[in-house]
Design a protein around this motif. Sequence first.
Motif, PDB file in Angstrom:
ATOM      1  N   ARG A  85      34.306   2.719  64.155  1.00 11.41           N
ATOM      2  CA  ARG A  85      35.461   1.824  63.974  1.00 11.41           C
ATOM      3  C   ARG A  85      36.501   1.993  65.076  1.00 11.41           C
ATOM      4  O   ARG A  85      37.049   1.010  65.569  1.00 11.41           O
ATOM      5  N   SER A  86      36.788   3.229  65.475  1.00  8.99           N
ATOM      6  CA  SER A  86      37.830   3.463  66.483  1.00  8.99           C
ATOM      7  C   SER A  86      37.498   2.805  67.822  1.00  8.99           C
ATOM      8  O   SER A  86      38.392   2.499  68.607  1.00  8.99           O
ATOM      9  N   LEU A  87      36.220   2.574  68.091  1.00 11.39           N
ATOM     10  CA  LEU A  87      35.806   1.921  69.336  1.00 11.39           C
ATOM     11  C   LEU A  87      35.658   0.414  69.164  1.00 11.39           C
ATOM     12  O   LEU A  87      35.362  -0.293  70.131  1.00 11.39           O
ATOM     13  N   ASP A  93      26.484  -4.326  67.810  1.00 12.41           N
ATOM     14  CA  ASP A  93      26.440  -2.979  68.383  1.00 12.41           C
ATOM     15  C   ASP A  93      25.842  -1.996  67.384  1.00 12.41           C
ATOM     16  O   ASP A  93      24.972  -1.181  67.709  1.00 12.41           O
ATOM     17  N   ARG A  94      26.313  -2.083  66.143  1.00  7.97           N
ATOM     18  CA  ARG A  94      25.825  -1.167  65.114  1.00  7.97           C
ATOM     19  C   ARG A  94      24.374  -1.456  64.740  1.00  7.97           C
ATOM     20  O   ARG A  94      23.620  -0.546  64.400  1.00  7.97           O
ATOM     21  N   ALA A 113      31.757   2.927  76.470  1.00  8.10           N
ATOM     22  CA  ALA A 113      32.429   3.566  75.340  1.00  8.10           C
ATOM     23  C   ALA A 113      31.444   4.276  74.414  1.00  8.10           C
ATOM     24  O   ALA A 113      31.801   5.244  73.745  1.00  8.10           O
ATOM     25  N   TRP A 114      30.195   3.816  74.406  1.00  2.41           N
ATOM     26  CA  TRP A 114      29.213   4.388  73.485  1.00  2.41           C
ATOM     27  C   TRP A 114      28.908   5.856  73.765  1.00  2.41           C
ATOM     28  O   TRP A 114      28.519   6.583  72.858  1.00  2.41           O
ATOM     29  N   VAL A 115      29.063   6.307  75.000  1.00  4.69           N
ATOM     30  CA  VAL A 115      28.712   7.695  75.314  1.00  4.69           C
ATOM     31  C   VAL A 115      29.614   8.688  74.597  1.00  4.69           C
ATOM     32  O   VAL A 115      29.250   9.853  74.442  1.00  4.69           O
ATOM     33  N   ILE A 123      22.369   8.118  74.155  1.00  3.37           N
ATOM     34  CA  ILE A 123      22.898   6.888  74.748  1.00  3.37           C
ATOM     35  C   ILE A 123      22.770   7.024  76.264  1.00  3.37           C
ATOM     36  O   ILE A 123      23.290   7.972  76.849  1.00  3.37           O
ATOM     37  N   VAL A 124      22.097   6.072  76.895  1.00  3.72           N
ATOM     38  CA  VAL A 124      21.898   6.093  78.342  1.00  3.72           C
ATOM     39  C   VAL A 124      22.570   4.860  78.931  1.00  3.72           C
ATOM     40  O   VAL A 124      22.250   3.725  78.551  1.00  3.72           O
TER      41      VAL A 124
END
Length: 128
Positions: A85-87, A93-94, A113-115, A123-124
Amino acid sequence: MTEIVLDASAILAMLLAEPGADKVAGAIQGASISAVNFSEVGAKAVDHGADIDLAFSKLREMPLRVVPFDRDQAETASRLRQATRSLGLSLGDRACLALAQCLGAKVLTADKAWVSLDLGIEIVLIHQ
């Protein structure tokens, strides 16, 4: 070989010849994408001015496994809401992350942001 799930942003980078396209092209053979993200790619391609029929024609030619969004993934995506949620991660995405979690796969994405997420999913980034 580790299974790979592609985020919509990764496929779009390849379709639009953006940075990271070469990394996606090298990983696409046999990679998976959620049906949710497959739809998202089509919609975003239209946002970039592409013809929808041409966009889906190109997508269907890709050696991707399109995975239906099932009950397990739907529940997993819902459970990921609190951690993401914060991102401001979207359902798309989910859905991508849920598929990766369900398959025990790593994700290729352009979304930096996913990293920062700590979900037990590798996550790459397709470009730095």
